[in-house]
Design a protein around this motif. Sequence first.
Motif, mmCIF file in Angstrom:
data_model
loop_
_atom_site.group_PDB
_atom_site.id
_atom_site.type_symbol
_atom_site.label_atom_id
_atom_site.label_comp_id
_atom_site.label_asym_id
_atom_site.label_seq_id
_atom_site.Cartn_x
_atom_site.Cartn_y
_atom_site.Cartn_z
ATOM 1 N N THR A 98 0.837 -1.192 0.000
ATOM 2 C CA THR A 98 0.000 0.000 0.000
ATOM 3 C C THR A 98 0.877 1.250 0.000
ATOM 4 O O THR A 98 1.802 1.368 0.794
ATOM 5 C CB THR A 98 -0.918 0.026 1.239
ATOM 6 N N SER A 132 -2.440 3.542 -4.119
ATOM 7 C CA SER A 132 -3.593 2.736 -3.716
ATOM 8 C C SER A 132 -4.912 3.491 -3.768
ATOM 9 O O SER A 132 -5.982 2.879 -3.743
ATOM 10 C CB SER A 132 -3.368 2.180 -2.297
ATOM 11 N N VAL A 133 -4.852 4.820 -3.832
ATOM 12 C CA VAL A 133 -6.094 5.601 -3.876
ATOM 13 C C VAL A 133 -6.478 5.959 -5.315
ATOM 14 O O VAL A 133 -7.410 6.736 -5.529
ATOM 15 C CB VAL A 133 -5.986 6.886 -3.027
ATOM 16 N N MET A 179 -8.507 -1.540 -2.536
ATOM 17 C CA MET A 179 -8.825 -0.996 -1.212
ATOM 18 C C MET A 179 -9.630 0.292 -1.300
ATOM 19 O O MET A 179 -10.542 0.523 -0.506
ATOM 20 C CB MET A 179 -7.546 -0.786 -0.398
ATOM 21 N N GLN A 180 -9.297 1.137 -2.244
ATOM 22 C CA GLN A 180 -10.049 2.380 -2.403
ATOM 23 C C GLN A 180 -11.501 2.091 -2.779
ATOM 24 O O GLN A 180 -12.437 2.651 -2.209
ATOM 25 C CB GLN A 180 -9.425 3.254 -3.486
ATOM 26 N N ASP A 206 -2.958 7.788 3.016
ATOM 27 C CA ASP A 206 -3.963 8.496 2.222
ATOM 28 C C ASP A 206 -5.238 7.671 2.096
ATOM 29 O O ASP A 206 -6.328 8.220 1.889
ATOM 30 C CB ASP A 206 -3.431 8.795 0.812
ATOM 31 N N ILE A 207 -5.105 6.354 2.222
ATOM 32 C CA ILE A 207 -6.254 5.463 2.074
ATOM 33 C C ILE A 207 -7.308 5.712 3.149
ATOM 34 O O ILE A 207 -8.481 5.368 2.978
ATOM 35 C CB ILE A 207 -5.796 3.982 2.080
ATOM 36 N N TYR A 219 -10.537 7.299 2.250
ATOM 37 C CA TYR A 219 -11.400 6.573 1.312
ATOM 38 C C TYR A 219 -12.113 5.396 1.977
ATOM 39 O O TYR A 219 -12.328 4.354 1.361
ATOM 40 C CB TYR A 219 -10.567 6.087 0.120
#
Length: 379
Positions: free
Chosen positions: A294, A298-299, A304-305, A331-332, A335
């Motif tokens: 990650t 990932s965003v 995951m996002q 950052d995830i 989200y």
Amino acid sequence: MKFLFASDSFKGTLSSPKTAELLTCAAREIFPDCICDSIEVADGGEGTTDAVLSAVNGKSNSLKVHGPLWEELTCSYGMLDAKRAVMEMAAASGLPLVPDEKRDPRYTTSYGTGEMILDALNKGFRDISIAIGGSATNDGGIGCIRALGVRFLDENGEELKGCGEDLIKIRKIDVSDMNPLVKECNFTVMCDVTNPLCGKDGATYTFGKQKGATPEIQDELEKGMQNYRDILKAQFGVDMDQIEGAGAAGGLGAALMVFLKGTLKSGIETVLDLVDFDKRLEGVDIVVTGEGATDWQSVFGKVMQGVGMHCKAHNIPAVAIVGSMGKGAEDIFDYGIESMITTINGVMTLPEALENAEELYLCAARRMFRMLRAGSRLA
């Protein structure tokens, strides 16, 4: 307590079903009376077809097509029901199908992808989703579209074969014999890149090197792609340098939009729609997702996002188990992912981590469920 497990695979170590198996084992140790449900997910890349088929109990259809170097090969696509099919262009036209010493996008073709589409049309499928990552081609998608009856003609009116080196030779595109079934079908194109067809950020200069193109070959192919762009604009009134995603898969994105009226859509969003993910959230208390590594990427259209955002929309907490955390991993949390733990539990080399991936994942799952138990007691 009802859990839903929806993790991406940990590339090279743990499959999505394996993570669900380990999570179920750990969850029942900590929550003996819990209900565990799981669903395979993917982001539109490798493994998308298998993930969707598993989630909806679909079937696989095998067929013979022409590979990237015109060789005969057997590939398959997924049949979800009587009308819906899902496929990966990489199954017929992917880079791993070309040996390293033979990689040269002047000579590779997406023709086999068109043969897959044709087979699905002939079998009655009218809603086709196509993942276009992992291509070996830089042919603007002309090979694919030629398999569906469109003719790309040179200055003498002769039909071109449909590979990268042919782009510079195109003088006219004849769509009069395009398979009429195309107009009856809705095409969804799974694509998470925004590259235009030409230019420094286009298909050739962004992806050509990894497909075997030297700087000189890239310059040659770019001239061909510019010619193709100009003809598309003159005949169909569309400028593919102004449309995000046109340069995906060596320009296949442009061809699918122009000739098949395909709609580009996020890979993970398409997959979550195909597997009816929102319905699977009914009655769920917590979702567990994850991926191998990650970071800030990932965003941008990853599993995951997508899972996190759908959970957030339904006010269901989602947590994640990941192999590693890189720059921008947190950052995830914007989200829909509430918390995240890594499988690594001490100082170790990457080979050690990969060799012991299953044990490390199970231990991480146990730690996570213990924390969730503590949280439930606080509540």
